[in-house]
Design a protein around this motif. Structure first.
Motif, short mmCIF file in Angstrom:
data_model
loop_
_atom_site.label_atom_id
_atom_site.label_comp_id
_atom_site.label_asym_id
_atom_site.label_seq_id
_atom_site.Cartn_x
_atom_site.Cartn_y
_atom_site.Cartn_z
N VAL A 19 0.84 -1.20 0.00
CA VAL A 19 0.00 0.00 0.00
C VAL A 19 0.87 1.25 0.00
O VAL A 19 0.60 2.20 -0.74
CB VAL A 19 -0.99 -0.01 1.18
N TRP A 22 2.24 1.71 -3.43
CA TRP A 22 1.16 2.09 -4.34
C TRP A 22 0.79 3.57 -4.16
O TRP A 22 0.59 4.28 -5.15
CB TRP A 22 -0.03 1.18 -4.08
N VAL A 73 -2.56 -4.77 -4.95
CA VAL A 73 -3.33 -4.17 -3.86
C VAL A 73 -4.73 -4.77 -3.77
O VAL A 73 -5.20 -5.10 -2.68
CB VAL A 73 -3.38 -2.64 -4.01
N LEU A 147 -9.21 0.90 0.26
CA LEU A 147 -8.11 0.95 1.23
C LEU A 147 -8.64 1.04 2.66
O LEU A 147 -8.06 0.44 3.58
CB LEU A 147 -7.19 2.14 0.94
#
Length: 159
Positions: A19, A22, A73, A147
Protein backbone atom coordinates in the motif's frame (compact mmCIF):
# COMPACT_ATOMS: atom_id res chain seq x y z
CA UNK A 1 -6.14 15.40 -5.90
CA UNK A 2 -2.76 15.86 -4.20
CA UNK A 3 -4.47 17.03 -1.00
CA UNK A 4 -6.65 13.91 -0.98
CA UNK A 5 -3.55 11.80 -1.55
CA UNK A 6 -1.85 13.31 1.49
CA UNK A 7 -4.91 12.44 3.57
CA UNK A 8 -4.78 8.87 2.23
CA UNK A 9 -1.10 8.59 3.13
CA UNK A 10 -1.81 9.93 6.62
CA UNK A 11 -4.65 7.43 7.05
CA UNK A 12 -3.23 4.24 5.51
CA UNK A 13 0.51 4.86 5.27
CA UNK A 14 2.55 2.28 7.12
CA UNK A 15 -0.20 -0.34 7.12
CA UNK A 16 1.45 -2.39 4.36
CA UNK A 17 4.55 -2.13 2.17
CA UNK A 18 2.46 -2.76 -0.93
CA UNK A 19 0.00 0.00 0.00
CA UNK A 20 2.84 2.41 0.82
CA UNK A 21 4.49 1.75 -2.56
CA UNK A 22 1.16 2.09 -4.34
CA UNK A 23 0.41 5.43 -2.67
CA UNK A 24 3.91 6.63 -3.59
CA UNK A 25 3.21 5.57 -7.18
CA UNK A 26 -0.03 7.55 -7.03
CA UNK A 27 1.95 10.61 -5.89
CA UNK A 28 4.38 10.27 -8.81
CA UNK A 29 1.49 9.80 -11.22
CA UNK A 30 -0.31 12.90 -9.94
CA UNK A 31 2.80 15.07 -10.04
CA UNK A 32 3.48 14.01 -13.63
CA UNK A 33 -0.17 14.51 -14.54
CA UNK A 34 -0.10 18.07 -13.17
CA UNK A 35 3.15 18.78 -15.03
CA UNK A 36 1.81 17.37 -18.28
CA UNK A 37 -1.53 19.18 -17.97
CA UNK A 38 0.16 22.44 -16.92
CA UNK A 39 -1.77 22.57 -13.66
CA UNK A 40 -0.53 24.58 -10.67
CA UNK A 41 2.12 24.61 -9.41
CA UNK A 42 3.36 23.40 -12.82
CA UNK A 43 1.58 25.96 -14.99
CA UNK A 44 2.79 26.20 -18.55
CA UNK A 45 2.82 29.91 -19.37
CA UNK A 46 4.86 29.43 -22.55
CA UNK A 47 1.98 27.83 -24.45
CA UNK A 48 4.22 25.03 -25.70
CA UNK A 49 3.06 21.46 -25.94
CA UNK A 50 4.75 18.83 -23.79
CA UNK A 51 7.50 16.71 -25.25
CA UNK A 52 6.61 13.26 -26.49
CA UNK A 53 9.11 11.71 -24.06
CA UNK A 54 7.27 13.32 -21.12
CA UNK A 55 3.94 11.97 -22.38
CA UNK A 56 5.39 8.47 -22.73
CA UNK A 57 6.93 8.66 -19.25
CA UNK A 58 3.53 9.61 -17.86
CA UNK A 59 1.93 6.68 -19.71
CA UNK A 60 4.47 4.34 -18.14
CA UNK A 61 3.64 5.64 -14.66
CA UNK A 62 -0.06 5.31 -15.43
CA UNK A 63 0.30 1.68 -16.49
CA UNK A 64 2.48 0.87 -13.47
CA UNK A 65 -0.10 2.39 -11.13
CA UNK A 66 -3.09 0.68 -12.72
CA UNK A 67 -1.26 -2.67 -12.84
CA UNK A 68 -0.15 -2.50 -9.21
CA UNK A 69 -3.73 -1.92 -8.16
CA UNK A 70 -5.13 -4.82 -10.11
CA UNK A 71 -2.36 -7.32 -9.49
CA UNK A 72 -1.20 -6.49 -5.97
CA UNK A 73 -3.33 -4.17 -3.86
CA UNK A 74 -6.80 -5.42 -4.85
CA UNK A 75 -5.77 -8.98 -3.90
CA UNK A 76 -4.97 -7.76 -0.39
CA UNK A 77 -8.27 -5.91 -0.29
CA UNK A 78 -10.17 -9.02 -1.40
CA UNK A 79 -8.52 -11.08 1.33
CA UNK A 80 -9.27 -8.43 3.94
CA UNK A 81 -12.89 -8.25 2.77
CA UNK A 82 -13.25 -12.02 3.09
CA UNK A 83 -12.13 -11.75 6.72
CA UNK A 84 -14.24 -8.67 7.48
CA UNK A 85 -17.61 -10.16 6.59
CA UNK A 86 -20.40 -9.84 4.08
CA UNK A 87 -20.62 -6.04 4.11
CA UNK A 88 -16.97 -5.74 3.09
CA UNK A 89 -17.27 -8.42 0.41
CA UNK A 90 -20.29 -6.63 -1.03
CA UNK A 91 -18.42 -3.31 -1.07
CA UNK A 92 -15.54 -4.87 -3.00
CA UNK A 93 -17.95 -6.46 -5.50
CA UNK A 94 -19.61 -3.07 -5.98
CA UNK A 95 -16.45 -0.96 -6.35
CA UNK A 96 -14.15 -3.10 -8.49
CA UNK A 97 -16.30 -2.93 -11.66
CA UNK A 98 -16.46 0.87 -11.29
CA UNK A 99 -12.67 1.00 -10.96
CA UNK A 100 -12.36 -1.13 -14.10
CA UNK A 101 -14.05 1.64 -16.12
CA UNK A 102 -11.13 3.96 -15.41
CA UNK A 103 -8.71 1.14 -16.18
CA UNK A 104 -10.17 0.89 -19.68
CA UNK A 105 -9.83 4.66 -20.15
CA UNK A 106 -6.21 4.55 -18.91
CA UNK A 107 -5.39 1.71 -21.30
CA UNK A 108 -6.95 3.63 -24.20
CA UNK A 109 -4.97 6.76 -23.30
CA UNK A 110 -1.77 4.72 -23.12
CA UNK A 111 -2.47 3.11 -26.50
CA UNK A 112 -3.10 6.49 -28.11
CA UNK A 113 -0.03 8.23 -26.76
CA UNK A 114 2.76 5.65 -26.70
CA UNK A 115 2.86 4.51 -30.33
CA UNK A 116 3.98 7.73 -31.95
CA UNK A 117 2.12 10.98 -31.52
CA UNK A 118 0.95 12.99 -34.49
CA UNK A 119 -0.18 16.64 -34.59
CA UNK A 120 -3.84 15.71 -34.37
CA UNK A 121 -3.25 13.76 -31.16
CA UNK A 122 -1.27 16.64 -29.67
CA UNK A 123 -4.23 18.92 -30.34
CA UNK A 124 -6.50 16.49 -28.44
CA UNK A 125 -4.05 16.01 -25.57
CA UNK A 126 -5.62 18.60 -23.25
CA UNK A 127 -9.08 17.17 -23.79
CA UNK A 128 -7.86 13.58 -23.34
CA UNK A 129 -5.90 14.52 -20.21
CA UNK A 130 -8.96 16.22 -18.76
CA UNK A 131 -11.13 13.15 -19.36
CA UNK A 132 -8.43 10.90 -17.92
CA UNK A 133 -7.99 13.18 -14.90
CA UNK A 134 -11.70 13.06 -14.09
CA UNK A 135 -11.73 9.26 -14.39
CA UNK A 136 -8.62 8.92 -12.23
CA UNK A 137 -10.03 11.21 -9.55
CA UNK A 138 -13.13 9.00 -9.37
CA UNK A 139 -10.87 5.94 -9.31
CA UNK A 140 -8.82 7.34 -6.43
CA UNK A 141 -11.99 7.92 -4.41
CA UNK A 142 -13.15 4.34 -5.04
CA UNK A 143 -9.70 2.97 -4.26
CA UNK A 144 -9.63 4.96 -1.03
CA UNK A 145 -12.86 3.27 -0.01
CA UNK A 146 -11.20 -0.08 -0.73
CA UNK A 147 -8.11 0.95 1.23
CA UNK A 148 -10.32 1.84 4.16
CA UNK A 149 -11.80 -1.66 4.00
CA UNK A 150 -8.30 -3.14 3.79
CA UNK A 151 -7.16 -1.06 6.76
CA UNK A 152 -10.17 -2.16 8.81
CA UNK A 153 -9.47 -5.78 7.84
CA UNK A 154 -5.83 -5.47 8.91
CA UNK A 155 -6.90 -3.96 12.24
CA UNK A 156 -9.39 -6.79 12.74
CA UNK A 157 -6.79 -9.50 12.08
CA UNK A 158 -4.22 -7.75 14.31
CA UNK A 159 -6.52 -7.85 17.35
Amino acid sequence: MLTKLEKAIDTWGGSSKIVDQWLDNRRQLLINYCQLAGLPPYSNDTGTLPEEAHIKHFCGLLMDYVSAGHFEVYDQVASACEKSGEKSRQLAKELLPKINLSTDLALDFNDQYTNGIDDEQMLRLDQDLSKLGQAMEERFELEDRLLDTLHQGLETTAT
